[in-house]
Design a protein around this motif. Structure first.
Motif, PDB file in Angstrom:
ATOM      1  N   CYS A  21       0.845  -1.205   0.000  1.00 40.92           N
ATOM      2  CA  CYS A  21       0.000   0.000   0.000  1.00 40.92           C
ATOM      3  C   CYS A  21       0.875   1.248   0.000  1.00 40.92           C
ATOM      4  CB  CYS A  21      -0.874   0.029   1.253  1.00 40.92           C
ATOM      5  SG  CYS A  21      -1.941  -1.382   1.473  1.00 40.92           S
ATOM      6  N   ARG A  22       0.323   2.317  -0.553  1.00 41.15           N
ATOM      7  CA  ARG A  22       1.015   3.602  -0.466  1.00 41.15           C
ATOM      8  C   ARG A  22       0.802   4.165   0.941  1.00 41.15           C
ATOM      9  NH1 ARG A  22      -1.399   6.831  -5.408  1.00 41.15           N
ATOM     10  NH2 ARG A  22      -3.077   6.656  -3.922  1.00 41.15           N
ATOM     11  N   GLU A  23       1.640   5.129   1.327  1.00 41.06           N
ATOM     12  CA  GLU A  23       1.571   5.683   2.688  1.00 41.06           C
ATOM     13  C   GLU A  23       0.286   6.464   2.946  1.00 41.06           C
ATOM     14  OE1 GLU A  23       4.934   7.666   4.344  1.00 41.06           O
ATOM     15  OE2 GLU A  23       6.330   6.350   3.338  1.00 41.06           O
ATOM     16  N   ASP A  24      -0.252   7.113   1.944  1.00 42.16           N
ATOM     17  CA  ASP A  24      -1.461   7.905   2.150  1.00 42.16           C
ATOM     18  C   ASP A  24      -2.731   7.059   2.011  1.00 42.16           C
ATOM     19  OD1 ASP A  24      -1.145   7.486  -0.536  1.00 42.16           O
ATOM     20  OD2 ASP A  24      -1.739   9.517  -1.128  1.00 42.16           O
ATOM     21  N   ASN A  25      -2.576   5.783   1.753  1.00 35.51           N
ATOM     22  CA  ASN A  25      -3.700   4.865   1.623  1.00 35.51           C
ATOM     23  C   ASN A  25      -4.289   4.581   3.016  1.00 35.51           C
ATOM     24  OD1 ASN A  25      -5.425   2.731   1.116  1.00 35.51           O
ATOM     25  ND2 ASN A  25      -4.055   1.785  -0.372  1.00 35.51           N
ATOM     26  N   PRO A  26      -5.596   4.527   3.147  1.00 35.56           N
ATOM     27  CA  PRO A  26      -6.205   4.230   4.454  1.00 35.56           C
ATOM     28  C   PRO A  26      -5.793   2.874   5.013  1.00 35.56           C
ATOM     29  CG  PRO A  26      -7.870   5.058   2.932  1.00 35.56           C
ATOM     30  CD  PRO A  26      -6.613   4.878   2.150  1.00 35.56           C
ATOM     31  N   ARG A  27      -5.513   1.910   4.153  1.00 32.23           N
ATOM     32  CA  ARG A  27      -5.076   0.599   4.634  1.00 32.23           C
ATOM     33  C   ARG A  27      -3.727   0.720   5.346  1.00 32.23           C
ATOM     34  NH1 ARG A  27      -6.414  -3.023  -0.639  1.00 32.23           N
ATOM     35  NH2 ARG A  27      -8.662  -2.910  -0.455  1.00 32.23           N
ATOM     36  N   ALA A  28      -2.825   1.543   4.805  1.00 31.36           N
ATOM     37  CA  ALA A  28      -1.511   1.725   5.424  1.00 31.36           C
ATOM     38  C   ALA A  28      -1.660   2.366   6.807  1.00 31.36           C
ATOM     39  CB  ALA A  28      -0.622   2.584   4.532  1.00 31.36           C
ATOM     40  N   VAL A  29      -2.582   3.287   6.931  1.00 30.30           N
ATOM     41  CA  VAL A  29      -2.827   3.929   8.234  1.00 30.30           C
ATOM     42  C   VAL A  29      -3.362   2.900   9.228  1.00 30.30           C
ATOM     43  CG1 VAL A  29      -4.205   5.680   9.425  1.00 30.30           C
ATOM     44  CG2 VAL A  29      -3.213   6.184   7.183  1.00 30.30           C
ATOM     45  N   LEU A  30      -4.281   2.046   8.764  1.00 28.57           N
ATOM     46  CA  LEU A  30      -4.822   1.003   9.635  1.00 28.57           C
ATOM     47  C   LEU A  30      -3.737   0.016  10.070  1.00 28.57           C
ATOM     48  CD1 LEU A  30      -8.249   0.217   7.932  1.00 28.57           C
ATOM     49  CD2 LEU A  30      -7.852   1.375  10.109  1.00 28.57           C
ATOM     50  N   VAL A  31      -2.842  -0.332   9.177  1.00 29.33           N
ATOM     51  CA  VAL A  31      -1.744  -1.242   9.510  1.00 29.33           C
ATOM     52  C   VAL A  31      -0.836  -0.592  10.558  1.00 29.33           C
ATOM     53  CG1 VAL A  31       0.312  -2.371   8.602  1.00 29.33           C
ATOM     54  CG2 VAL A  31      -1.823  -2.473   7.309  1.00 29.33           C
ATOM     55  N   GLU A  32      -0.553   0.682  10.375  1.00 25.08           N
ATOM     56  CA  GLU A  32       0.297   1.404  11.332  1.00 25.08           C
ATOM     57  C   GLU A  32      -0.359   1.439  12.704  1.00 25.08           C
ATOM     58  OE1 GLU A  32       3.650   2.957  12.610  1.00 25.08           O
ATOM     59  OE2 GLU A  32       3.357   2.365  10.511  1.00 25.08           O
ATOM     60  N   LYS A  33      -1.660   1.689  12.736  1.00 23.26           N
ATOM     61  CA  LYS A  33      -2.389   1.695  14.003  1.00 23.26           C
ATOM     62  C   LYS A  33      -2.368   0.323  14.667  1.00 23.26           C
ATOM     63  CE  LYS A  33      -3.808   5.950  14.019  1.00 23.26           C
ATOM     64  NZ  LYS A  33      -3.344   6.908  15.008  1.00 23.26           N
ATOM     65  N   GLU A  34      -2.436  -0.723  13.853  1.00 24.14           N
ATOM     66  CA  GLU A  34      -2.380  -2.083  14.394  1.00 24.14           C
ATOM     67  C   GLU A  34      -1.016  -2.352  15.034  1.00 24.14           C
ATOM     68  OE1 GLU A  34      -3.337  -5.918  15.511  1.00 24.14           O
ATOM     69  OE2 GLU A  34      -4.624  -4.241  14.968  1.00 24.14           O
ATOM     70  N   PHE A  35       0.061  -1.898  14.394  1.00 30.64           N
ATOM     71  CA  PHE A  35       1.402  -2.053  14.979  1.00 30.64           C
ATOM     72  C   PHE A  35       1.484  -1.315  16.326  1.00 30.64           C
ATOM     73  CE2 PHE A  35       3.288  -3.112  10.684  1.00 30.64           C
ATOM     74  CZ  PHE A  35       3.757  -4.352  11.058  1.00 30.64           C
ATOM     75  N   GLU A  36       0.916  -0.111  16.404  1.00 31.85           N
ATOM     76  CA  GLU A  36       0.923   0.658  17.651  1.00 31.85           C
ATOM     77  C   GLU A  36       0.120  -0.054  18.738  1.00 31.85           C
ATOM     78  OE1 GLU A  36      -0.483   4.597  16.818  1.00 31.85           O
ATOM     79  OE2 GLU A  36       1.168   5.028  15.453  1.00 31.85           O
ATOM     80  N   ARG A  37      -1.023  -0.639  18.347  1.00 32.56           N
ATOM     81  CA  ARG A  37      -1.856  -1.360  19.308  1.00 32.56           C
ATOM     82  C   ARG A  37      -1.102  -2.546  19.891  1.00 32.56           C
ATOM     83  NH1 ARG A  37      -4.957  -5.703  19.905  1.00 32.56           N
ATOM     84  NH2 ARG A  37      -4.432  -6.523  17.869  1.00 32.56           N
ATOM     85  N   ARG A  38      -0.419  -3.275  19.019  1.00 30.84           N
ATOM     86  CA  ARG A  38       0.353  -4.436  19.474  1.00 30.84           C
ATOM     87  C   ARG A  38       1.490  -4.014  20.417  1.00 30.84           C
ATOM     88  NH1 ARG A  38       0.727  -8.456  14.184  1.00 30.84           N
ATOM     89  NH2 ARG A  38      -1.525  -8.650  13.926  1.00 30.84           N
ATOM     90  N   ALA A  39       2.129  -2.909  20.100  1.00 27.57           N
ATOM     91  CA  ALA A  39       3.212  -2.418  20.965  1.00 27.57           C
ATOM     92  C   ALA A  39       2.660  -2.023  22.340  1.00 27.57           C
ATOM     93  CB  ALA A  39       3.915  -1.234  20.304  1.00 27.57           C
ATOM     94  N   ARG A  40       1.490  -1.377  22.361  1.00 26.90           N
ATOM     95  CA  ARG A  40       0.870  -0.999  23.636  1.00 26.90           C
ATOM     96  C   ARG A  40       0.472  -2.233  24.449  1.00 26.90           C
ATOM     97  NH1 ARG A  40      -1.809   2.924  20.493  1.00 26.90           N
ATOM     98  NH2 ARG A  40      -3.689   1.647  20.539  1.00 26.90           N
ATOM     99  N   LEU A  41      -0.042  -3.248  23.777  1.00 24.78           N
ATOM    100  CA  LEU A  41      -0.404  -4.485  24.482  1.00 24.78           C
ATOM    101  C   LEU A  41       0.829  -5.150  25.096  1.00 24.78           C
ATOM    102  CD1 LEU A  41      -3.093  -6.187  22.206  1.00 24.78           C
ATOM    103  CD2 LEU A  41      -3.388  -5.341  24.527  1.00 24.78           C
ATOM    104  N   GLU A  42       1.905  -5.179  24.360  1.00 26.76           N
ATOM    105  CA  GLU A  42       3.148  -5.774  24.867  1.00 26.76           C
ATOM    106  C   GLU A  42       3.671  -4.971  26.065  1.00 26.76           C
ATOM    107  OE1 GLU A  42       5.999  -8.573  25.238  1.00 26.76           O
ATOM    108  OE2 GLU A  42       4.335  -8.640  23.807  1.00 26.76           O
ATOM    109  N   GLN A  43       3.607  -3.664  25.954  1.00 26.78           N
ATOM    110  CA  GLN A  43       4.050  -2.811  27.061  1.00 26.78           C
ATOM    111  C   GLN A  43       3.161  -3.015  28.285  1.00 26.78           C
ATOM    112  OE1 GLN A  43       6.858  -0.855  27.053  1.00 26.78           O
ATOM    113  NE2 GLN A  43       6.405  -0.749  29.238  1.00 26.78           N
ATOM    114  N   HIS A  44       1.867  -3.201  28.058  1.00 26.99           N
ATOM    115  CA  HIS A  44       0.941  -3.434  29.155  1.00 26.99           C
ATOM    116  C   HIS A  44       1.282  -4.733  29.891  1.00 26.99           C
ATOM    117  CE1 HIS A  44      -2.738  -3.283  31.464  1.00 26.99           C
ATOM    118  NE2 HIS A  44      -3.060  -4.490  31.039  1.00 26.99           N
ATOM    119  N   LYS A  45       1.604  -5.777  29.145  1.00 30.97           N
ATOM    120  CA  LYS A  45       1.995  -7.048  29.758  1.00 30.97           C
ATOM    121  C   LYS A  45       3.247  -6.884  30.610  1.00 30.97           C
ATOM    122  CE  LYS A  45       0.079  -9.904  26.057  1.00 30.97           C
ATOM    123  NZ  LYS A  45       0.406 -10.755  24.901  1.00 30.97           N
ATOM    124  N   LEU A  46       4.224  -6.143  30.078  1.00 31.62           N
ATOM    125  CA  LEU A  46       5.458  -5.896  30.836  1.00 31.62           C
ATOM    126  C   LEU A  46       5.179  -5.064  32.089  1.00 31.62           C
ATOM    127  CD1 LEU A  46       7.933  -5.154  27.904  1.00 31.62           C
ATOM    128  CD2 LEU A  46       7.778  -7.229  29.277  1.00 31.62           C
TER     129      LEU A  46
END
Length: 148
Positions: A21-46
């Motif tokens: 996907c291109r960077e300005d594509n909504p799918r790319a934004v959703l993927v980026e948000k998913e990566f952030e969500r996963r990082a927050r979940l991992e931090q929460h576990k720690l």
């Protein structure tokens, strides 16, 4: 456009999906948000693990504090009972610091006022005499009565 559940994809699949996907594509934004969500979940576990360890150490510290207070109280009670007996058995010796003479400090302002008032009272009871107070005048002469 297909709805793809990003939460069930692995990190590698998610990265490959974002690459397509291109960077300005909504799918790319959703993927980026998913990566952030996963990082927050991992931090929460720690964070939960860290909080659990901190609670364990706080409990240990509290127990240690209570035990130390009890031991201190027991030692204090023991010394309160045994120390007078110990002091009675030993001959009383005065240390050099107790035998030293104490130096006399000059009178304070409050003492000077008391001296002046007592001098005034004694002067009013006796025939009028002029009193010289060397403490207030700064004179080195001793106080002497002169006829006035």
């Amino acid at each position: 456009m297909k709805d793809i559940d990003l939460t069930i994809m692995s990190d590698l699949q998610l990265a490959e999906y974002k690459q397509g996907c291109r960077e300005d594509n909504p799918r790319a934004v959703l993927v980026e948000k998913e990566f952030e969500r996963r990082a927050r979940l991992e931090q929460h576990k720690l964070d939960l693990i860290l909080i659990g360890k901190q609670v364990q150490w706080m409990k240990f510290s509290a127990i240690l504090g209570v035990v130390a207070a009890l031991v201190g109280a027991i030692i204090g009670a023991y010394l309160a009972v045994k120390m007078p007996e110990f002091l009675k058995k030993q001959p009383q010796q005065k240390s050099e610091s107790q035998l030293e003479q104490r130096t006399v400090s000059p009178p304070s302002v409050h003492q000077k006022i008391i001296i002046e008032k007592s001098l005034e009272d004694s002067a009013s009871q006796q025939p009028p005499k002029k009193m010289i107070n060397h403490l207030t005048t700064g004179s080195t002469r001793p106080c002497k009565a002169t006829s006035g």
